[in-house]
Write an enzyme that holds these catalytic residues in place. Structure first.
Site, short mmCIF file in Angstrom:
data_model
loop_
_atom_site.label_atom_id
_atom_site.label_comp_id
_atom_site.label_asym_id
_atom_site.label_seq_id
_atom_site.Cartn_x
_atom_site.Cartn_y
_atom_site.Cartn_z
CG HIS A 1 -0.32 0.26 2.69
ND1 HIS A 1 0.05 -0.90 3.08
CD2 HIS A 1 0.08 0.59 3.47
CE1 HIS A 1 -0.13 -0.97 4.63
NE2 HIS A 1 0.75 0.74 4.22
CG HIS B 1 4.15 4.99 5.85
ND1 HIS B 1 2.49 4.58 6.32
CD2 HIS B 1 3.34 3.21 5.27
CE1 HIS B 1 2.61 4.06 7.24
NE2 HIS B 1 2.22 3.19 5.85
CD GLU C 1 3.41 -0.18 7.15
OE1 GLU C 1 3.08 0.37 6.29
OE2 GLU C 1 3.01 -1.30 8.25
CO CO Z 1 0.96 1.24 6.67
#
Ligand code: CO
Length: 134
Positions: free
Chosen positions: A7, A79, A130
């Site tokens: 994502h 992020h 991440e």
């Molecule tokens: Co995230």
């Protein structure tokens, strides 16, 4: 090492309004808002054919995205999340190459119920990364 883009996360000051923009203006499939008190955020997930967008709104005191929104009051990209097959092996390899892992370096259970880690933006082209166990 990294696999799929899981994502892209966007921090926003008003998640209901942001969700409406994605639902109405952009015509996307948008989830309900889910409070995640353990992470200090509320989240909305937007499902696209090839990845997801995660909308983040601060929740409670000391939200990890509060400072970001002070610097970016209209919101902004917060992020990128990449999938890895083995999060501890990925962490150890990255650390051996000098990358900084945030926090105590131990994976935590993220918003999707899977182990995640965050990597220092200064080591990755100015972008918070991440890693999520696939
Ligand atoms: Co995230």
């Amino acid at each position: 090492m990294i696999g799929r883009l899981n994502h892209v996360a966007i921090a926003v000051p008003d998640i209901a309004r942001a969700a409406e923009v994605y639902r109405t203006t952009l015509g996307a499939t948008v989830s309900e808002t889910v409070p995640q008190p353990d992470h200090g955020v509320s989240t909305v997930f937007i499902t696209l054919p090839n990845t997801k967008i995660e909308l983040l709104e601060p929740l409670g005191q000391n939200s990890p995205i509060a400072k970001f929104l002070e610097r970016n009051p209209d919101g902004g990209m917060h992020h990128l999340c990449y999938e890895v097959d083995d999060i501890r092996a990925a962490r150890d390899q990255l650390k051996s190459e000098g990358a900084r892992v945030l926090g105590d370096g131990e994976p935590k259970i993220g918003a999707h119920g899977k182990p995640v880690l965050f990597l220092h933006p200064k080591d990755f082209c100015g972008t918070l990364v991440e890693l999520e166990q696939a």
